[in-house]
Every structure is written in C-alpha cells, then in structure tokens.
Scaffold this motif. Structure first.
Motif, PDB file in Angstrom:
ATOM      1  N   GLU A 181       0.830  -1.188  -0.045  1.00 34.78           N
ATOM      2  CA  GLU A 181       0.205  -0.391   0.095  1.00 34.78           C
ATOM      3  C   GLU A 181       0.621   1.204   0.349  1.00 34.78           C
ATOM      4  N   LYS A 182       2.602   1.673   0.927  1.00 34.65           N
ATOM      5  CA  LYS A 182       2.894   2.747   1.235  1.00 34.65           C
ATOM      6  C   LYS A 182       3.433   2.416  -0.132  1.00 34.65           C
ATOM      7  N   TRP A 219       2.098   1.402  -3.779  1.00 37.54           N
ATOM      8  CA  TRP A 219       0.797   2.182  -4.216  1.00 37.54           C
ATOM      9  C   TRP A 219       1.454   3.894  -4.236  1.00 37.54           C
ATOM     10  N   PHE A 220       0.645   4.118  -2.957  1.00 36.15           N
ATOM     11  CA  PHE A 220       0.721   5.211  -2.644  1.00 36.15           C
ATOM     12  C   PHE A 220       2.088   6.762  -3.329  1.00 36.15           C
ATOM     13  N   LYS A 221       2.630   5.932  -2.718  1.00 39.33           N
ATOM     14  CA  LYS A 221       3.975   6.468  -3.310  1.00 39.33           C
ATOM     15  C   LYS A 221       4.238   6.574  -4.922  1.00 39.33           C
ATOM     16  N   ARG A 263       1.764   6.587  -7.052  1.00 35.93           N
ATOM     17  CA  ARG A 263       0.419   7.350  -7.179  1.00 35.93           C
ATOM     18  C   ARG A 263       0.096   8.672  -7.160  1.00 35.93           C
ATOM     19  N   MET A 264       1.460   9.026  -6.675  1.00 32.34           N
ATOM     20  CA  MET A 264       2.144  10.341  -5.580  1.00 32.34           C
ATOM     21  C   MET A 264       2.766  10.862  -7.338  1.00 32.34           C
TER      22      MET A 264
END
Length: 140
Positions: free
Chosen positions: A68-69, A71-73, A75-76
C-alpha cells in the motif's frame, strides 16, 4: 534453465536455516538476560521460534502495508509528473529550457531525466502521417 529456478532450493534452505539460527539466538539471549534481570521464565527453542514469529507479525505489519505504501508513493509520483507535463506543455521552448536548468540545479542531484514532454510531443507529431513536414535535427 532460469537462474532463479536453479538456485531456488538452495535459497529456500538458506532461508530456513536463517530463521532457525535467529530463533536459536533469541533463545540464547532470552535465557541469558530475562531470568536474571526480571525473574522471567527460561524458554525453549520452540517458544523462541514462536516469539520470533509473533514479533515479526506485531512489528513489521505484514507485507500488505508495504504494498500500500509503495502504491501510494507511485501514485503521488505519477500525479507530480503529470503536473510537470501540463506545466511544460504551456511553456515556450526557451521557458522549458530555463525551467529544466533550474529544476536540475535545485532538485535533480543525480541527473535523472524526468522531462519527457518533448519526446511525447514528437511521437504525437510522428503519428500525424505523411502529410506532416519533416523534422530537423537541430535540437539534438
């Protein structure tokens, strides 16, 4: 044959030996420190292995959080790149070069190419067909 397959069994055994060795080390350290410091119990090898697994679960949180981390990184990063692309599309070629120089001087310490807007525009121009005028190699 794939190298990963060739060494897969060896790596698996090495991983098992590493876990067992760590459990043995936990048992030795626990039995050397906890009973004398806190009047705690002496533990067996199986209990040390269970303690190791429990600490892994409690303190690392499993692999889902890491995914998740990332994935978020990612995405940003994609959002940031898209903002830069949109900003650069509205600039003239001189403004782009000035922006690139300022960015590279301040933020891009490793000289990684992050500006691919011009390449995308060239690819779009190439897709127009044979009617488009030929490009000059002046900028390259």
């Amino acid at each position: 044959m794939c190298r990963r397959r060739k060494n897969g069994g060896k790596m698996f055994l090495l991983g098992i030996l590493g876990v067992l060795g760590t459990a043995f080390l936990v048992m030795i350290l626990w039995n050397a420190l906890i009973p004398s410091l806190f009047n705690g119990p002496v533990i067996s090898f199986v209990q040390a292995l269970g303690l190791l697994v429990l600490s892994k679960i409690l303190f690392s949180g499993g692999s889902c959080r890491r995914r998740e981390k990332h994935w978020f990184k990612n995405r940003m990063k994609d959002r940031w790149r898209e903002k830069i692309r949109q900003k650069m599309k509205d600039m003239s070629p001189e403004e782009r070069e000035a922006f690139k120089k300022g960015f590279k001087g301040k933020w891009n310490k490793f000289d990684v190419e992050v500006f691919d807007v011009e390449e995308e525009e060239e690819n779009k121009d190439d897709d127009q067909g044979d009617d488009a005028p030929p490009k000059s190699d002046k900028g390259k």
